[in-house]
Design an enzyme around this catalytic site. Structure first.
Site, short mmCIF file in Angstrom:
data_model
loop_
_atom_site.label_atom_id
_atom_site.label_comp_id
_atom_site.label_asym_id
_atom_site.label_seq_id
_atom_site.Cartn_x
_atom_site.Cartn_y
_atom_site.Cartn_z
N GLU A 1 -23.77 59.18 -11.03
CA GLU A 1 -23.14 57.88 -10.82
C GLU A 1 -23.87 56.82 -11.64
O GLU A 1 -24.89 56.28 -11.18
CB GLU A 1 -23.22 57.49 -9.34
CG GLU A 1 -22.51 58.43 -8.41
CD GLU A 1 -22.07 57.74 -7.12
OE1 GLU A 1 -20.88 57.81 -6.82
OE2 GLU A 1 -22.90 57.12 -6.45
N GLY B 1 -15.99 55.71 -4.13
CA GLY B 1 -16.28 54.59 -3.23
C GLY B 1 -15.00 53.86 -2.88
O GLY B 1 -14.23 54.29 -2.01
N GLY B 2 -14.74 52.76 -3.57
CA GLY B 2 -13.62 51.87 -3.24
C GLY B 2 -12.30 52.59 -3.03
O GLY B 2 -11.58 52.33 -2.05
N ASN C 1 -16.98 58.25 -0.18
CA ASN C 1 -18.13 57.54 0.39
C ASN C 1 -17.61 56.18 0.87
O ASN C 1 -17.37 55.29 0.05
CB ASN C 1 -19.21 57.37 -0.69
CG ASN C 1 -20.38 56.54 -0.22
OD1 ASN C 1 -20.47 56.17 0.97
ND2 ASN C 1 -21.29 56.22 -1.12
N TRP C 2 -17.42 56.07 2.17
CA TRP C 2 -16.84 54.83 2.70
C TRP C 2 -17.85 53.68 2.68
O TRP C 2 -17.49 52.54 2.93
CB TRP C 2 -16.32 55.05 4.13
CG TRP C 2 -15.12 55.96 4.24
CD1 TRP C 2 -14.50 56.65 3.23
CD2 TRP C 2 -14.39 56.27 5.44
NE1 TRP C 2 -13.44 57.37 3.73
CE2 TRP C 2 -13.35 57.16 5.08
CE3 TRP C 2 -14.52 55.90 6.79
CZ2 TRP C 2 -12.44 57.66 6.02
CZ3 TRP C 2 -13.61 56.41 7.73
CH2 TRP C 2 -12.58 57.28 7.34
N LYS C 3 -19.10 53.98 2.43
CA LYS C 3 -20.17 52.97 2.45
C LYS C 3 -20.11 52.18 3.77
O LYS C 3 -19.72 52.74 4.79
CB LYS C 3 -20.09 52.08 1.20
CG LYS C 3 -20.08 52.92 -0.09
CD LYS C 3 -20.29 52.10 -1.34
CE LYS C 3 -20.27 53.01 -2.56
NZ LYS C 3 -20.46 52.30 -3.81
N SER D 1 -16.15 54.03 -10.05
CA SER D 1 -14.81 53.50 -10.31
C SER D 1 -13.78 54.60 -10.60
O SER D 1 -12.89 54.42 -11.44
CB SER D 1 -14.84 52.47 -11.45
OG SER D 1 -15.67 51.37 -11.10
N HIS E 1 -28.45 57.73 -3.10
CA HIS E 1 -27.43 56.87 -3.72
C HIS E 1 -28.12 55.66 -4.36
O HIS E 1 -29.12 55.18 -3.84
CB HIS E 1 -26.41 56.43 -2.66
CG HIS E 1 -25.22 55.78 -3.26
ND1 HIS E 1 -25.21 54.47 -3.69
CD2 HIS E 1 -23.98 56.27 -3.55
CE1 HIS E 1 -24.02 54.19 -4.21
NE2 HIS E 1 -23.26 55.26 -4.13
N GLY F 1 -18.39 50.33 -8.48
CA GLY F 1 -17.76 49.14 -7.92
C GLY F 1 -17.45 48.06 -8.94
O GLY F 1 -17.15 46.92 -8.58
N GLU G 1 -27.49 52.68 -4.28
CA GLU G 1 -27.65 51.54 -3.37
C GLU G 1 -28.84 51.74 -2.43
O GLU G 1 -29.49 50.77 -2.03
CB GLU G 1 -26.33 51.32 -2.60
CG GLU G 1 -25.25 50.78 -3.53
CD GLU G 1 -23.82 51.18 -3.18
OE1 GLU G 1 -23.57 51.61 -2.04
OE2 GLU G 1 -22.96 51.05 -4.08
P1 13P Z 1 -16.85 53.06 -6.57
O1 13P Z 1 -15.89 54.22 -6.62
O2 13P Z 1 -16.41 51.96 -5.67
O3 13P Z 1 -17.20 52.61 -7.95
O4 13P Z 1 -18.22 53.62 -5.92
C1 13P Z 1 -18.78 54.77 -6.40
C2 13P Z 1 -19.86 55.19 -5.49
O5 13P Z 1 -20.90 54.56 -5.42
C3 13P Z 1 -19.64 56.38 -4.66
O6 13P Z 1 -20.82 56.80 -4.06
#
Ligand code: 13P
Length: 258
Positions: A170, A235-236, A8-10, A214, A100, A176, A102
């Site tokens: 999640e 994510g990251g 997920n590149w956000k 993470s 998600h 993050g 977010e």
């Molecule tokens: P991180 O891997 O950066 O913690 O993010 C997880 C995430 O929200 C994937 O959708």
């Protein structure tokens, strides 16, 4: 079942970054084609880059599917700024992330909205990756199972099957932050989710349940060893080709050892 390695590149990266990251993944997969025997790959770029990334992957013969990070709950029309599931199918996305944390936090998305989006995504041939997870305060209060149960059952529309739905657990406090849930926390929650799916779905055993929060190459192996962890939503670490593929390598190591 193969592990699903979903990135997920956000809201990260300009077109040059999308190019560099795509080429890194393409080159890495060409160098290590065996990763494809243990993993399915999905990347979810920002919507504006999906077509571009599609073009970078075109003709490269690497097994990577594309997805989006959200979609509308209505078919078409006066919804300025939104993208419909039909548009995503039309550009050959296979999947869409929905609910998600977010989106729930910054856009006030409710379980009911997530279920509407998922229903329309299914109708348009997309796999809905439905995210659930408790906050720090909810876990501190011991409410994690109740929170996840409510989100899960209310976010799954009629017609949900293992073929059209993936669940991503999640925990919000692990996103993050560098804090990962312990393998024991993950084991308990994934088993709980499987049990809840059993109450609702005939093919509950085949539904993929991803862990997200993470995930990185250094912790992927211990997470992938946990029963009912069928992949990761990253994510990251999905923003660096080496890390993204490093997580896939952990899945391959486990598959090879089995
Ligand atoms: P991180 O891997 O950066 O913690 O993010 C997880 C995430 O929200 C994937 O959708």
């Amino acid at each position: 079942m193969k592990k699903l390695i979903a990135g997920n590149w956000k809201m990260n990266g300009l077109s040059a970054d999308a190019y560099n990251l795509s080429m890194g993944i393409i080159n890495g997969l060409k160098q290590s084609p065996q990763l494809g025997s243990a993993c399915d790959f999905l990347i979810c770029p920002p919507s504006i880059h999906i077509g571009l990334v599609q073009a970078f992957f075109n003709g490269q013969d690497v097994p990577v599917e594309l997805g989006a990070q959200d979609c509308s709950e209505v078919e078409a029309g006066a919804r300025t700024g939104e993208i419909s599931p039909a548009m995503l199918s039309d550009i050959e996305c296979s999947s869409v992330i929905l609910g998600h944390s977010e989106r729930r936090q910054f856009h006030d998305e409710t379980d009911e909205l997530v279920a509407s989006k998922a229903a329309l995504a299914h109708k348009n041939g997309l796999v809905a990756i439905i995210c659930v997870g408790e906050s720090d305060a909810e876990r501190e209060a011991g409410q994690q199972n109740a929170v996840v149960e409510k989100q899960l059952l209310a976010s799954l529309p009629e017609g949900t099957t293992a073929a059209n739905t993936v669940i991503a657990y999640e925990p919000v406090w692990a996103i993050g932050t560098g804090k990962t849930a312990t393998p024991e926390d993950v084991r308990q929650m994934h088993q709980f989710i499987r049990e809840k799916l059993q109450e609702k779905l005939e093919d509950f055993a085949q539904v993929r349940i991803l862990y997200g929060g993470s995930v990185k190459p250094s912790n992927a192996e211990e997470l992938f060893r946990v029963p009912n962890v069928d992949g990761a939503l990253i994510g990251g670490a999905s923003l660096k080709a080496d890390d993204y593929l490093g997580i896939a390598s952990a899945a391959l190591d486990i598959a090879d050892a089995a």
